[in-house]
Design a protein around this motif. Structure first.
Motif, PDB file in Angstrom:
ATOM      1  N   UNK A   1      -0.587   2.455   0.530  1.00 38.91           N
ATOM      2  CA  UNK A   1      -0.302   3.877   0.016  1.00 38.91           C
ATOM      3  C   UNK A   1      -0.265   3.720  -1.655  1.00 38.91           C
ATOM      4  N   UNK A   2      -0.561   4.685  -2.329  1.00 35.97           N
ATOM      5  CA  UNK A   2      -0.510   4.479  -3.879  1.00 35.97           C
ATOM      6  C   UNK A   2      -0.324   5.825  -4.522  1.00 35.97           C
ATOM      7  N   UNK A   3       0.496   5.939  -5.471  1.00 30.93           N
ATOM      8  CA  UNK A   3       0.802   7.368  -6.244  1.00 30.93           C
ATOM      9  C   UNK A   3      -0.403   7.997  -6.316  1.00 30.93           C
ATOM     10  N   UNK A   4      -0.534   9.398  -6.275  1.00 32.01           N
ATOM     11  CA  UNK A   4      -1.679  10.084  -6.686  1.00 32.01           C
ATOM     12  C   UNK A   4      -2.045  10.097  -8.116  1.00 32.01           C
ATOM     13  N   UNK A   5      -3.435  10.392  -8.494  1.00 30.68           N
ATOM     14  CA  UNK A   5      -3.772  10.297  -9.840  1.00 30.68           C
ATOM     15  C   UNK A   5      -3.935   9.007 -10.669  1.00 30.68           C
ATOM     16  N   UNK A   6      -4.149   8.007  -9.424  1.00 29.62           N
ATOM     17  CA  UNK A   6      -4.608   6.860 -10.165  1.00 29.62           C
ATOM     18  C   UNK A   6      -6.318   7.007 -10.181  1.00 29.62           C
ATOM     19  N   UNK A   7      -6.823   6.248 -11.246  1.00 30.09           N
ATOM     20  CA  UNK A   7      -8.497   5.964 -11.232  1.00 30.09           C
ATOM     21  C   UNK A   7      -8.696   5.128 -10.106  1.00 30.09           C
TER      22      UNK A   7
END
Length: 195
Positions: free
Chosen positions: A34-40
């Motif tokens: 899982x990753x924070x939103x908004x990453x390229x």
């Protein structure tokens, strides 16, 4: 020469390391993806490759860990591995007749000391217009199910690819040239493993 550890269970990545005669041990790690939103897409694959390398390094006292993560991006939409055949077919229908990008994040970590390099490679891939019947036959083979974007350029889907811009091996899942350069920066010459 340090022992090399591949923090991946991908048979394609193992094959590419074998192709360049880089002896290695597989040390696949399950990590939270899982990753924070908004990453390229580039930021996503680099973050995940770092996470995999760090998890593998916790099991080792010395050696070099290689970790990678690959995604397919169509515009702003990132396509990972399909969860089922319907999702695979949907992904392929979106990719056909268009150019998309394949991103692979690559982390190389050297122990002891923990010196870590992280980078990414991007390759443009053109998929010719493909009829639904062809795509359905491809999905039924099962090949798309463990691959980002639901296809493997090195397999049956090669008949759908009309061109690429950039590193072919990146699309397979491991940008070999970039890996060799990163290892060299850490003082490791791949050709020394050739005997």
């Amino acid at each position: 020469m340090p022992n090399i550890y591949l923090a991946s269970s991908s048979p394609r990545r193992r094959e590419l390391l074998n192709q360049i005669r880089l002896p290695h041990t597989v040390l696949a790690m399950e990590v939270d993806e899982s990753l924070p939103p908004g990453l390229s897409p580039a930021e996503q694959v680099m973050a995940l490759s770092r996470r995999k390398a760090t998890a593998a390094a916790e099991q080792l006292a010395n050696g070099v860990v290689i970790a990678a993560d690959t995604v397919v991006a169509l515009g702003d939409t990132v396509l990972g591995k399909p969860e089922n055949r319907a999702e695979a077919l949907d992904m392929l229908e979106r990719l056909q007749g268009a150019t998309h990008e394949v991103y692979t994040g690559l982390t190389v970590l050297k122990l002891p000391g923990g010196r870590m390099l992280t980078d990414y490679e991007r390759t443009g891939v053109e998929m010719r217009p493909v009829g639904r019947a062809e795509l359905e036959r491809y999905v039924r083979t099962g090949e798309p199910m463990d691959k980002a974007g639901a296809y493997g350029i090195q397999g049956l889907a090669s008949v759908f690819i009309s061109g690429i811009r950039g590193c072919y091996f990146n699309v397979v899942g491991l940008p070999v040239f970039k890996l060799v350069q990163m290892l060299k920066e850490l003082g490791i010459d791949v050709t020394e493993y050739w005997g």
